[in-house]
Write an enzyme that holds these catalytic residues in place. Sequence first.
Site, PDB file in Angstrom:
ATOM      1  N   LYS A 191       0.873  -1.177   0.000  1.00  0.00           N
ATOM      2  CA  LYS A 191       0.000   0.000   0.000  1.00  0.00           C
ATOM      3  C   LYS A 191       0.908   1.224   0.000  1.00  0.00           C
ATOM      4  CE  LYS A 191      -1.834   2.963   2.190  1.00  0.00           C
ATOM      5  NZ  LYS A 191      -1.675   4.432   1.908  1.00  0.00           N
ATOM      6  N   GLU A 194      -0.590   7.479  -0.578  1.00  0.00           N
ATOM      7  CA  GLU A 194      -1.568   8.031  -1.526  1.00  0.00           C
ATOM      8  C   GLU A 194      -1.077   9.344  -2.129  1.00  0.00           C
ATOM      9  OE1 GLU A 194      -1.829   7.692   1.687  1.00  0.00           O
ATOM     10  OE2 GLU A 194      -2.583   9.542   2.628  1.00  0.00           O
ATOM     11  N   CYS A 299      13.321  11.098   7.465  1.00  0.00           N
ATOM     12  CA  CYS A 299      13.185  10.705   8.862  1.00  0.00           C
ATOM     13  C   CYS A 299      14.534  10.763   9.567  1.00  0.00           C
ATOM     14  CB  CYS A 299      12.608   9.313   8.975  1.00  0.00           C
ATOM     15  SG  CYS A 299      13.707   8.085   8.287  1.00  0.00           S
TER      16      CYS A 299
HETATM   17  P1  NAD Z   1       1.758   9.108   7.568  1.00  0.00           P
HETATM   18  O1  NAD Z   1       1.761   8.366   8.842  1.00  0.00           O
HETATM   19  O2  NAD Z   1       0.856  10.263   7.428  1.00  0.00           O
HETATM   20  O3  NAD Z   1       1.383   8.097   6.382  1.00  0.00           O
HETATM   21  C1  NAD Z   1       2.028   6.838   6.274  1.00  0.00           C
HETATM   22  C2  NAD Z   1       1.045   5.801   5.766  1.00  0.00           C
HETATM   23  O4  NAD Z   1       0.031   5.554   6.749  1.00  0.00           O
HETATM   24  C3  NAD Z   1       0.330   6.225   4.507  1.00  0.00           C
HETATM   25  O5  NAD Z   1       0.299   5.119   3.636  1.00  0.00           O
HETATM   26  C4  NAD Z   1      -1.053   6.654   4.983  1.00  0.00           C
HETATM   27  O6  NAD Z   1      -2.048   6.372   4.029  1.00  0.00           O
HETATM   28  C5  NAD Z   1      -1.269   5.832   6.236  1.00  0.00           C
HETATM   29  N1  NAD Z   1      -1.971   6.554   7.304  1.00  0.00           N
HETATM   30  C6  NAD Z   1      -1.800   7.848   7.682  1.00  0.00           C
HETATM   31  N2  NAD Z   1      -2.552   8.126   8.758  1.00  0.00           N
HETATM   32  C7  NAD Z   1      -3.222   7.009   9.090  1.00  0.00           C
HETATM   33  C8  NAD Z   1      -4.145   6.663  10.133  1.00  0.00           C
HETATM   34  N3  NAD Z   1      -4.501   7.547  11.061  1.00  0.00           N
HETATM   35  N4  NAD Z   1      -4.639   5.409  10.156  1.00  0.00           N
HETATM   36  C9  NAD Z   1      -4.247   4.507   9.247  1.00  0.00           C
HETATM   37  N5  NAD Z   1      -3.377   4.779   8.247  1.00  0.00           N
HETATM   38  C10 NAD Z   1      -2.859   6.004   8.168  1.00  0.00           C
HETATM   39  O7  NAD Z   1       3.280   9.527   7.274  1.00  0.00           O
HETATM   40  P2  NAD Z   1       3.816  10.423   6.075  1.00  0.00           P
HETATM   41  O8  NAD Z   1       3.447  11.845   6.330  1.00  0.00           O
HETATM   42  O9  NAD Z   1       3.520   9.824   4.772  1.00  0.00           O
HETATM   43  O10 NAD Z   1       5.398  10.263   6.299  1.00  0.00           O
HETATM   44  C11 NAD Z   1       6.153  11.108   7.125  1.00  0.00           C
HETATM   45  C12 NAD Z   1       6.449  10.451   8.455  1.00  0.00           C
HETATM   46  O11 NAD Z   1       7.119   9.225   8.234  1.00  0.00           O
HETATM   47  C13 NAD Z   1       7.382  11.252   9.330  1.00  0.00           C
HETATM   48  O12 NAD Z   1       6.928  11.181  10.654  1.00  0.00           O
HETATM   49  C14 NAD Z   1       8.717  10.544   9.189  1.00  0.00           C
HETATM   50  O13 NAD Z   1       9.606  10.709  10.249  1.00  0.00           O
HETATM   51  C15 NAD Z   1       8.264   9.145   9.065  1.00  0.00           C
HETATM   52  N6  NAD Z   1       9.287   8.318   8.452  1.00  0.00           N
HETATM   53  C16 NAD Z   1       9.972   7.454   9.255  1.00  0.00           C
HETATM   54  C17 NAD Z   1      10.960   6.663   8.718  1.00  0.00           C
HETATM   55  C18 NAD Z   1      11.741   5.733   9.577  1.00  0.00           C
HETATM   56  O14 NAD Z   1      12.388   4.846   9.040  1.00  0.00           O
HETATM   57  N7  NAD Z   1      11.692   5.862  10.894  1.00  0.00           N
HETATM   58  C19 NAD Z   1      11.259   6.742   7.345  1.00  0.00           C
HETATM   59  C20 NAD Z   1      10.513   7.622   6.557  1.00  0.00           C
HETATM   60  C21 NAD Z   1       9.523   8.394   7.128  1.00  0.00           C
END
Ligand code: NAD
Length: 514
Positions: A191, A194, A299
């Site tokens: 997945k 989006e 991140c």
């Molecule tokens: P996000 O959590 O908004 O989205 C990630 C995924 O989760 C997406 O596919 C989204 O559709 C889904 N999602 C979002 N909110 C949800 C919810 N409430 N319930 C269920 N599914 C949900 O993250 P983002 O904005 O796409 O990415 C940025 C974040 O990712 C930052 O916090 C960053 O630090 C983190 N990140 C961490 C790493 C790591 O390895 N630690 C690597 C890259 C990014």
Amino acid sequence: GSSHFTTMAEPSSSSKRNAPRVPNLIGGRFLDSKASSFIDVINPATQEVVSQVPLTTDEEFKAAVSAAKKAFPLWRNTPVTTRQRVMLKLQELIRRDMDKLALNVTTEQGKTLKDAQGDVFRGLEVVEHACGMATLQMGEYVSNVSHGVDTYSVREPIGVCAGICPFNFPAMIPLWMFPMAVTCGNTFVLKPSEKDPGASIMLAELALEAGLPEGVLNVVHGTHDIVNAICDDDDIKAISFVGSNVAGMHIYSRAAAKGKRVQSNMGAKNHAIVMPDANVDATVNALIAAGFGAAGQRCMALSTVVFVGGSQPWESKILESAKALKVNAGTEPDADLGPVISKQAKERVHTLVQSGVESGAKLLLDGRNIVVPGYESGNFVGPTILSNITADMECYKEEIFGPVLLFMEADSLEEAINIINKNKYGNGASIFTTSGVAARKFQTEIEAGQVGINVPIPVPLPFFSFTGNKASFAGDLNFYGKAGVNFYTQIKTITQQWKEAVGGSKVNMAMPTS
Ligand code: NAD
């Protein structure tokens, strides 16, 4: 015909009317979704609608899981050497299409083309690593644990696995997940984010071209609903997640309640300690690159600098260097950093910077009102620096995820380490120093999972694992490396007895001992 499609908003521009729809991949076929809702994938530099991503229907999701389930028995019994060869081919195809992939990443995510190449390349390295899976998944054997008895363990695939991806590395993160999973013999439902699903689709096309059998990799789209469906589905055995803490902890607990294993990489606040003896030019370059590169949307971005002995001696050089950075669309050859992902993300960065100012931080450099000629509607934020930061400020407690550097001060290395250890996140931390004694103390006492010594973004290569800790990770087994193999396999331990049968043996009712 499109009569049964209704989009979330009426198409307003010709570019939107022509925007292609992102397909699902189910059982080896790229299929248009019958979804009633679609989300615009928007180029963050231009606001053009690149494509429309469906909220994959429940029926389509179930079809994807069942295709993965159906493909599993044959795939798990396919020799590991054959599975490795698919990866060997995949890495070749990714190299062939590197420029196309990078351009897609820049178009949908915004980072510069050079940085997008890095995004693809760091994922490619995981594919290369998966080519050695036979050795990586080797079991253990002890001969003669009792008379005529040997015990050995083998690592077996677990079944259908799923991956849920963030927006910030549209190529690297999917490649952290499915190559390791499928080479271990699992099948997969991916997945993508989006916000930028294009690279996942291109990678899935390459995986099929490389010979991955139908159903082994499937791709579905959407947001909360499909994520919840993934957590709840009994046929999915493991979930790899990368993204924010809100989503990550929700997925971790919801999926665990269903008995699934979960690896969840989440948010961060990565600090660098700068010692007074640090090499000036190398340290300034490292802070600029790791603070503002990818517009701070990594991140492992360095978002907070703790200057031991004060920031004053460093400020003019850092400011000079930050001001020289070119903010532009990622496709422009002179761009050092591109836009942030969305208007909301830009708004959020502005709000956090403003709250810092209001709570007493000093704005050394303000990138909020930047206008990029030719890209006036882009979500650009210029390099921004706040000093006099204290740990109670909102801009310090929250992950900003934009091109914003925070400056803090400490009187000693001890105090600087304490500041970092009190932070809830534990993804990465770095020290810049020419003192081995300071570096060693830092390495030993720092509470963060990925430590850099004169290295700003210490993301380990795939023969190690990505080892963020504290609030930056939930689960036991990290991504890629040995831990990644362990995550995507379960252990079976076999005890065998082969000895000459002798007549007249008796039933032994006691617990067997050697
Ligand atoms: P996000 O959590 O908004 O989205 C990630 C995924 O989760 C997406 O596919 C989204 O559709 C889904 N999602 C979002 N909110 C949800 C919810 N409430 N319930 C269920 N599914 C949900 O993250 P983002 O904005 O796409 O990415 C940025 C974040 O990712 C930052 O916090 C960053 O630090 C983190 N990140 C961490 C790493 C790591 O390895 N630690 C690597 C890259 C990014």
